[in-house]
Motif scaffolding. Structure first.
Motif, mmCIF file in Angstrom:
data_model
loop_
_atom_site.group_PDB
_atom_site.id
_atom_site.type_symbol
_atom_site.label_atom_id
_atom_site.label_comp_id
_atom_site.label_asym_id
_atom_site.label_seq_id
_atom_site.Cartn_x
_atom_site.Cartn_y
_atom_site.Cartn_z
ATOM 1 N N VAL A 170 -43.091 -87.872 48.393
ATOM 2 C CA VAL A 170 -44.182 -87.016 48.854
ATOM 3 C C VAL A 170 -44.517 -85.969 47.803
ATOM 4 N N ALA A 173 -46.596 -87.463 45.106
ATOM 5 C CA ALA A 173 -47.991 -87.616 45.510
ATOM 6 C C ALA A 173 -48.736 -86.286 45.424
ATOM 7 N N LYS A 174 -48.058 -85.192 45.759
ATOM 8 C CA LYS A 174 -48.697 -83.881 45.668
ATOM 9 C C LYS A 174 -48.942 -83.481 44.222
ATOM 10 N N ALA A 178 -52.568 -85.070 45.646
ATOM 11 C CA ALA A 178 -52.753 -85.393 47.063
ATOM 12 C C ALA A 178 -52.368 -84.210 47.937
ATOM 13 N N GLU A 180 -51.730 -82.709 52.081
ATOM 14 C CA GLU A 180 -50.838 -83.142 53.145
ATOM 15 C C GLU A 180 -51.381 -84.374 53.869
ATOM 16 N N SER A 183 -51.205 -87.392 51.598
ATOM 17 C CA SER A 183 -49.820 -87.855 51.489
ATOM 18 C C SER A 183 -49.393 -88.589 52.759
ATOM 19 N N VAL A 187 -48.868 -92.336 51.803
ATOM 20 C CA VAL A 187 -47.459 -92.476 51.453
ATOM 21 C C VAL A 187 -46.587 -92.644 52.694
#
Length: 295
Positions: A170, A173-174, A178, A180, A183, A187
């Motif tokens: 996660v 991804a951030k 990305a 919340e 994600s 994800v």
């Protein structure tokens, strides 16, 4: 030691075989009874291998197929919309609770767990839904009360995310930009397919088998009845069915397959679940196993 293990495994298989027989035989008995004549049931009772086979029960159901098809359609609409809403609410509640740095996490977790132990009771719940939310005689009465979201499902999804979705994924991804929701959609949800399939199956079965909401909240709009409420209405009006069958199908009152009709309706009611379950079996087993390991 090896011999003891073989004995233990043999005992396990025998025990599981007994459980399988206990689960399968009643269903086979249900099916065979739906094809048994009324006289045979009254004379010899239920049997896996009926001596006299008839299609009178299913012939009658075909004669009133409009009501069955409408009830099936309503059950599909209710279960489909209910499952989709349940998944959305469950995931949106469980995902934040899986975060260690969520502000007020203990409060929300306690609030969730509290609802598993205490509720307002049947009468206050009925008053809230009918007088405050005004869902009486609406399709929402078949979807919202008691089934829309389960705290147990939220806990299972939260546990699955905590145990199987690494924070590093996660965070990566951030770092790529990305947020919340991105994600969650790109994800977390793809990694949670087993538990999502499990919750979807459990929720579908609950909606499909539910008949209490129709009794409590539906009085005038009987067109909103699902298949279970339609089945109950048939069981509650055997005398009406006798006159209908004698005129529509040409069966005398003494030959009326009332028990056969009940069994045939039960077969029709459970058939969709039997069809859907094999497609979710793998996800169901995996989701239940992994999602309930940790609290």
């Amino acid at each position: 030691m090896i011999t003891n293990n073989k004995i233990f495994i043999t005992i396990q298989y025998i025990f599981l075989a007994i459980l399988v027989v206990m689960a399968v035989v009643p269903f086979l008995l249900l099916i065979s009874s739906s094809f048994t004549t009324e006289q045979e049931i009254l004379k010899n009772g239920y049997s896996l291998f009926p001596r006299e086979i008839t299609l009178d029960a299913y012939r009658y159901l075909l004669s009133v197929s409009d009501g069955i098809l409408r009830a099936y359609l309503m059950s599909i609409i209710i279960a489909g919309s209910g499952v989709l809403t349940c998944l959305v609410l469950t995931i949106l509640f469980a995902y934040p609770l899986s975060k260690q740095d969520l502000p007020g996490k203990n409060f929300f977790a306690f609030f969730l767990f509290f609802t598993m132990l205490f509720n307002g009771g049947l009468v206050p719940t009925y008053m809230v839904y009918t007088q405050l939310f005004n869902i009486k005689d609406t399709i929402f009465a078949m979807i919202v009360p008691g089934l829309l979201m389960s705290p147990f499902n939220v806990i299972m999804v939260r546990t699955y995310i905590t145990s199987n979705v690494a924070n590093e994924i996660v965070d990566a991804a951030k770092i790529d930009g990305a947020g919340e929701f991105r994600s969650l959609l790109s994800v977390v949800i793809p990694l949670c397919k087993p538990i999502i399939g499990t919750i979807a199956l459990m929720s579908f079965i609950a909606y499909w088998n539910n008949w209490t909401n129709g009794i409590y909240y539906i009085q005038n709009r009987t067109d909103l009845y699902g298949i279970q409420n339609y089945l109950k209405s048939v069981l509650d009006s055997v005398n009406v069915l006798q006159s209908q069958i004698s005129t529509q199908v040409g069966i005398s009152a003494k030959d009326l397959p009332s028990m056969g009709i009940r069994m045939a309706l039960a077969v029709i009611g459970v058939l969709p679940v039997l069809i859907i379950y094999p497609f979710f079996q793998k996800s169901f087993i995996k989701g239940i196993t992994i999602g309930s390991v940790k609290g």
